[in-house]
Write an enzyme that holds these catalytic residues in place. Structure first.
Site, PDB file in Angstrom:
ATOM      1  N   CYS A 249      46.313  27.171 -12.008  1.00 21.35           N
ATOM      2  CA  CYS A 249      45.370  26.456 -12.791  1.00 21.35           C
ATOM      3  C   CYS A 249      44.061  27.182 -12.683  1.00 21.35           C
ATOM      4  O   CYS A 249      43.142  27.541 -13.488  1.00 21.35           O
ATOM      5  CB  CYS A 249      45.485  25.088 -12.465  1.00 21.35           C
ATOM      6  SG  CYS A 249      47.031  24.377 -12.861  1.00 21.35           S
TER       7      CYS A 249
ATOM      8  N   HIS B   5      38.969  20.881 -12.698  1.00 18.09           N
ATOM      9  CA  HIS B   5      39.649  21.739 -11.602  1.00 18.09           C
ATOM     10  C   HIS B   5      38.947  22.900 -11.288  1.00 18.09           C
ATOM     11  O   HIS B   5      39.701  23.713 -10.925  1.00 18.09           O
ATOM     12  CB  HIS B   5      41.083  22.108 -12.225  1.00 18.09           C
ATOM     13  CG  HIS B   5      42.156  22.048 -10.936  1.00 18.09           C
ATOM     14  ND1 HIS B   5      43.323  22.642 -10.995  1.00 18.09           N
ATOM     15  CD2 HIS B   5      41.978  21.906  -9.554  1.00 18.09           C
ATOM     16  CE1 HIS B   5      43.797  22.535  -9.592  1.00 18.09           C
ATOM     17  NE2 HIS B   5      42.901  22.272  -8.861  1.00 18.09           N
TER      18      HIS B   5
END
Length: 583
Positions: A82, A138
């Protein structure tokens, strides 16, 4: 009389010049209108879990309709996890050049995308776009300066960390005893959506963004990144979540976890449909570029697994293999000359910044030193001849050093992750028994979607759905060289990805002393020498949400409440006393 004629003639000439100039100005203005750019990103979606790849286990009719109406990106590569993938998307750089190459940012770690890096949002904002991020970030949260609205986004609704619960928007770090709420609108925590399914919450917010933009008849273009949680697993105690009525459609799937996964992907598919309907309703569709992709391959097994399938590719998320790196993606624009096609040009997620910028008439500053290539012309006209070099991963971590690098058809892997646990072919395609009942009338299903009908209204044309579906499927023929095992912990591996996309025939022994391998290896060493040191930092206990009203926040900028600090230390004291008693 002659003077009157002359004046009349001059007036006529002036009128025609005025009309012509106005027409030219109108054409010039129309040509300079920048397109809206809408990116919908799934999280941990398996390569084979969109049905335009050929699987009938569960169907994704809206995503498929977008794919068949537009251009299927058959070779879009991402980073394998990610944080590195999102860093590459937003900076146009390899993670090794921004220090984002090693693992992901865990919520209690005080680091993020370096503040001297320019993001895609900043590039588009500077060019006059309204910029909005809906969903996952993130890329750092320990400091407020790391967060979206400080990095070029005018608006953010969503979460800052790795993932959240689908209903209460909490993130739990069980090993540390941390649990806190992580959902904000811009800089303020919001609990308004607690109890609502987060895929719908994010979709509603994206639709509202589009409706607000369209209702204002704004000439300002919109850059919208809808960064979904789905189908990433949630907290460990309740990882797979979906509304009951969505789940009920997949009763034919026996495995409970996989049944939930199908429902989570189905809800994601509906989100794509709703976003396109909103663009059409606001008459923004014709002047929009729509892109759907996943941030990396899906995790079939291991940490945060969701039963995703990357069939027939090798490996999965957090691995150097094709199953961790290839994303099922599709893009649509009225600018494309070959709508309804499968584009087999290799393209890297870091190419999207310069490519989409060029589509909007933006020339990124050369001082940004992007690794991404501008492939807009190749995409627009359907060329597939650009030899792309891609650094998938170079991670010199002491515990598991590994690299994955590609140039043209050649790919090198050396070392691997998680002791090689993800090095095999982990996902299987269901071909009988657990098949979506809708697959019997697949083409009718696609043609009856609002996505198909709306995109056909803008760009009518014949589409060979079955042919496109077959062309987008990945085949793994028996390698002409036979099966040659790869043991990347013992020696490098070399693959011809064009002939062997499933990485079954390791050609290292045959080519190890050839200029083919040696040139590639020398290039890898050059990248490794110039790599930015990883930004990773050890966990910081000051992050504890209990110190900040049970919110995950930028703890390095916040002052913990006195009561919370006292309570925190009382818990620590009780733990110490308990241990002393046991002694």
């Amino acid at each position: 009389m002659a003077m009157l004629v002359s004046l009349r003639d001059n007036a006529s000439i002036i009128w025609w010049l005025t009309v012509g100039l106005a027409g030219f100005m109108g054409l010039s203005s129309a040509a300079s209108v920048k397109p809206n750019i809408i990116i919908i990103m799934a999280d941990d979606l398996g390569f084979d879990d969109v049905s335009f790849r050929g699987s009938n286990n569960f169907l994704t009719p809206n995503i498929d309709a977008l794919a068949y109406s537009g251009v299927i990106l058959n070779n879009l590569y991402t980073a394998p996890m990610c944080t590195p993938s999102r860093a590459a998307l937003l900076t146009g750089k390899y993670p090794i050049n921004t220090g984002m190459q090693h693992y992901v940012i865990v919520n209690d770690q005080p680091w993020g995308l370096p503040l001297n890096e320019t993001t895609m949002a900043q590039v588009f904002k500077k060019a006059g776009f309204r910029t909005s991020l809906i969903g996952k970030w993130h890329l750092g949260m320990s400091q407020r300066n790391f967060t979206p609205t400080e990095r070029g986004f005018d608006h953010h609704l969503g979460y800052l960390g790795a993932y959240v619960d689908y209903y209460d928007q909490s993130y739990e770090q069980k090993s540390k005893g941390y649990i806190g709420h992580d959902f904000r609108e811009n800089l303020l925590p919001t609990h308004d959506q607690v109890g609502h399914y987060v895929t719908d919450v994010l979709t509603n917010a994206a639709v509202k963004e589009i409706d607000d933009h369209g209702s204002k008849n704004s000439t300002q273009p919109l850059f919208l990144l809808l960064s979904h949680l789905a189908p990433h697993a949630a907290n460990d105690d309740y990882p797979m979540q979906a509304p009951e009525h969505e789940l009920a459609q997949f009763g034919y799937i026996q495995n409970k976890t996989h049944r939930y996964y199908a429902a989570m992907v189905s809800r994601l598919d509906k989100s794509v449909g709703r976003v396109i309907e909103a663009l059409a309703r606001q008459e923004m569709l014709e002047n929009s570029i729509l892109l759907f992709l996943s941030d990396n391959g899906g995790p079939t097994e291991g940490q945060h697994f969701n039963t995703a399938s990357n069939y027939p590719l090798r490996g999965q998320k957090n691995s150097p293999w094709e199953g961790g790196l290839r994303s099922s993606a599709a893009i649509w624009s009225t600018e494309f000359e070959r709508l309804g096609s499968v584009w087999k040009q290799q393209i890297y997620i870091g190419d999207l910044l310069p490519t989409l910028a060029n589509a909007a008439g933006i020339s990124p500053d050369p001082e940004l030193q992007l690794d991404g290539l501008n492939l807009w012309s190749a995409l627009k006209y359907g060329y597939e001849s650009v030899e792309r070099e891609i650094v998938h991963a170079i991670d010199e971590d002491e515990e598991e050093p590994h690299l994955s690098y590609m140039r043209g058809k050649w790919k090198i892997i050396s070392g691997t992750t998680v002791n090689g646990n993800y090095d095999g072919w982990l996902g299987e395609r269901v071909t009988s028994g657990e098949v979506d009942p809708r697959s019997e009338a697949y083409e009718d299903l696609i043609r009856n979607t609002s996505v198909w009908q709306l995109l056909q209204q803008v760009n009518p044309g014949k589409r060979n759905i079955s042919g496109l579906r077959a062309d987008a499927s990945i085949e793994c023929p028996e390698p002409a060289t036979g099966i040659r095992p790869c043991l990347p912990l013992l020696a490098p591996c070399l693959f011809d990805i064009e002939a062997d996309p499933c990485e079954r025939s390791n050609l290292y022994e045959e080519y190890r002393n050839s200029t083919v391998f040696l040139d590639l290896w020398q290039r890898i060493q050059q990248f490794a020498r110039n790599a930015h040191p990883p930004n990773n930092k050890p966990a910081d206990p000051k992050c504890d949400p209990r110190l900040y009203r049970n919110e995950w926040t930028w703890w390095q900028d916040e002052k913990a409440s006195t009561a919370a600090v006292m309570n925190h230390f009382s818990w620590l004291l009780m733990g110490i006393l308990c241990c002393l008693t046991m002694l």
